[in-house]
Motif scaffolding. Sequence first.
Motif, PDB file in Angstrom:
ATOM      1  N   GLN A   1     -39.003 -72.417 -15.555  1.00  0.00           N
ATOM      2  CA  GLN A   1     -38.995 -71.403 -14.504  1.00  0.00           C
ATOM      3  C   GLN A   1     -39.705 -71.907 -13.249  1.00  0.00           C
ATOM      4  O   GLN A   1     -39.216 -71.718 -12.122  1.00  0.00           O
ATOM      5  CB  GLN A   1     -39.662 -70.128 -15.021  1.00  0.00           C
ATOM      6  CG  GLN A   1     -39.415 -68.899 -14.171  1.00  0.00           C
ATOM      7  CD  GLN A   1     -39.966 -67.647 -14.838  1.00  0.00           C
ATOM      8  OE1 GLN A   1     -41.012 -67.694 -15.493  1.00  0.00           O
ATOM      9  NE2 GLN A   1     -39.270 -66.536 -14.685  1.00  0.00           N
TER      10      GLN A   1
ATOM     11  N   ASN B   1     -37.517 -64.323 -17.223  1.00  0.00           N
ATOM     12  CA  ASN B   1     -38.647 -63.420 -17.431  1.00  0.00           C
ATOM     13  C   ASN B   1     -38.525 -62.706 -18.771  1.00  0.00           C
ATOM     14  O   ASN B   1     -37.433 -62.595 -19.348  1.00  0.00           O
ATOM     15  CB  ASN B   1     -38.714 -62.385 -16.306  1.00  0.00           C
ATOM     16  CG  ASN B   1     -39.078 -63.011 -14.971  1.00  0.00           C
ATOM     17  OD1 ASN B   1     -39.664 -64.092 -14.921  1.00  0.00           O
ATOM     18  ND2 ASN B   1     -38.728 -62.339 -13.881  1.00  0.00           N
TER      19      ASN B   1
ATOM     20  N   ILE C   1     -35.356 -65.937 -12.433  1.00  0.00           N
ATOM     21  CA  ILE C   1     -35.751 -64.565 -12.768  1.00  0.00           C
ATOM     22  C   ILE C   1     -35.250 -64.168 -14.152  1.00  0.00           C
ATOM     23  O   ILE C   1     -35.934 -63.449 -14.892  1.00  0.00           O
ATOM     24  CB  ILE C   1     -35.226 -63.594 -11.692  1.00  0.00           C
ATOM     25  CG1 ILE C   1     -35.941 -63.857 -10.361  1.00  0.00           C
ATOM     26  CG2 ILE C   1     -35.413 -62.145 -12.115  1.00  0.00           C
ATOM     27  CD1 ILE C   1     -35.373 -63.077  -9.196  1.00  0.00           C
TER      28      ILE C   1
ATOM     29  N   TYR D   1     -32.982 -59.188 -13.769  1.00  0.00           N
ATOM     30  CA  TYR D   1     -32.822 -59.227 -12.315  1.00  0.00           C
ATOM     31  C   TYR D   1     -32.665 -57.792 -11.830  1.00  0.00           C
ATOM     32  O   TYR D   1     -31.678 -57.122 -12.137  1.00  0.00           O
ATOM     33  CB  TYR D   1     -31.594 -60.071 -11.957  1.00  0.00           C
ATOM     34  CG  TYR D   1     -31.288 -60.137 -10.481  1.00  0.00           C
ATOM     35  CD1 TYR D   1     -32.056 -60.920  -9.628  1.00  0.00           C
ATOM     36  CD2 TYR D   1     -30.223 -59.416  -9.942  1.00  0.00           C
ATOM     37  CE1 TYR D   1     -31.774 -60.987  -8.277  1.00  0.00           C
ATOM     38  CE2 TYR D   1     -29.931 -59.483  -8.593  1.00  0.00           C
ATOM     39  CZ  TYR D   1     -30.707 -60.263  -7.762  1.00  0.00           C
ATOM     40  OH  TYR D   1     -30.427 -60.320  -6.416  1.00  0.00           O
TER      41      TYR D   1
END
Length: 353
Positions: free
Chosen positions: A104, A227, A224, A199
């Motif tokens: 990430q 996550n 994203i 998202y």
Amino acid sequence: MQCSVVTLCSSRSPPLLNFTSFKPLKIFNSRTPVLLPERSLNDAAFNADDQKKRRNVSLSATTSRGLYTRRKLISTMTAAKSRGGGDGGGSVSDLDDNVRNIVQAFLWIAEGVYIVWLFLLPYAPGDPVWAISSETINSLIGLSLNFFFILPLSNSVVGFHLVEAPVLHPMSEGLFNFVIGWTLMFAPLLYTDKRRDRYKGSIDVLWGFQMFLTNTFLIPYMAIRLNEADDEYTPKKTSELGSVMTNGAPVVGLIGGIACLLSILWALYGRGDGNYGNLQERWEFLQSYLGSERLAYAFIWDICLYIVFQPWLIGDNLQNIRKGKVLIVNFLRFVPVVGLIAYCLCLNSDDEI
């Protein structure tokens, strides 16, 4: 039995033969029963039973270990399949938290490099955004008007001349439409991504900007979606555009695939009457074009990133593929463009995704 001693005489050296008494040998016969004391018989029977019990215990332990190993292997394979979406195996999204955080962070760094290097700094080929030339703007407008070669083919094949297509080098037109055709096919994949709820923005806006600015918005989305899931977040209803792209995924795949194929053919053989040279001359133009135009240079970055993102996203969403097609899609996902065509054609849009 007793034997006497016999002495034989000779004129030379008389040998002496001595037949002494001997006892006959006792030959053991396996059929002859051996008599053992009663205690020895009991000990032998006990030892035989003890050895038999030990063999049974050892066999039972070995069987138990084998069954445990098989169960553990089956459970591991089942977990791997469930994480990988069927027959595709694991993915980056299912890795250890530390590894996922590293990936990430790398994506966010790549986003910064992408924007700074391609848009702001003057060191890459061509002009940065703040010093863009009018020639580059005119070229970009002309490429947009020749989107998917609709105007050029309408002028030359259909005979429609209400709007004349801008005349540009076929290599630049082919490169532009190849990337746009590939980007088009990402729509069904994004709308069916199992991690899209991470998202919080609109997928419509994301894909719309991706059609014009490609990886400027796709790289942040890839970061994203890594996550952790928000348990309190309520999934949003699929938009009208998302429903059209999902239900019409085979059509989207065919249009995008035909556009990419036509782009390659157009770049090599398009505008044959326009004095754009043979294949070698067109290849030389492409090299010069990539080294002098920022837009063309950015397209090469986009192609390289798409080569990474396509198998990644498809591998995370193999559970969306129709049964019987998972293996072929899992194999083709590593082939640029072709893997995305296969995903669109084999997408199971009947299930609620």
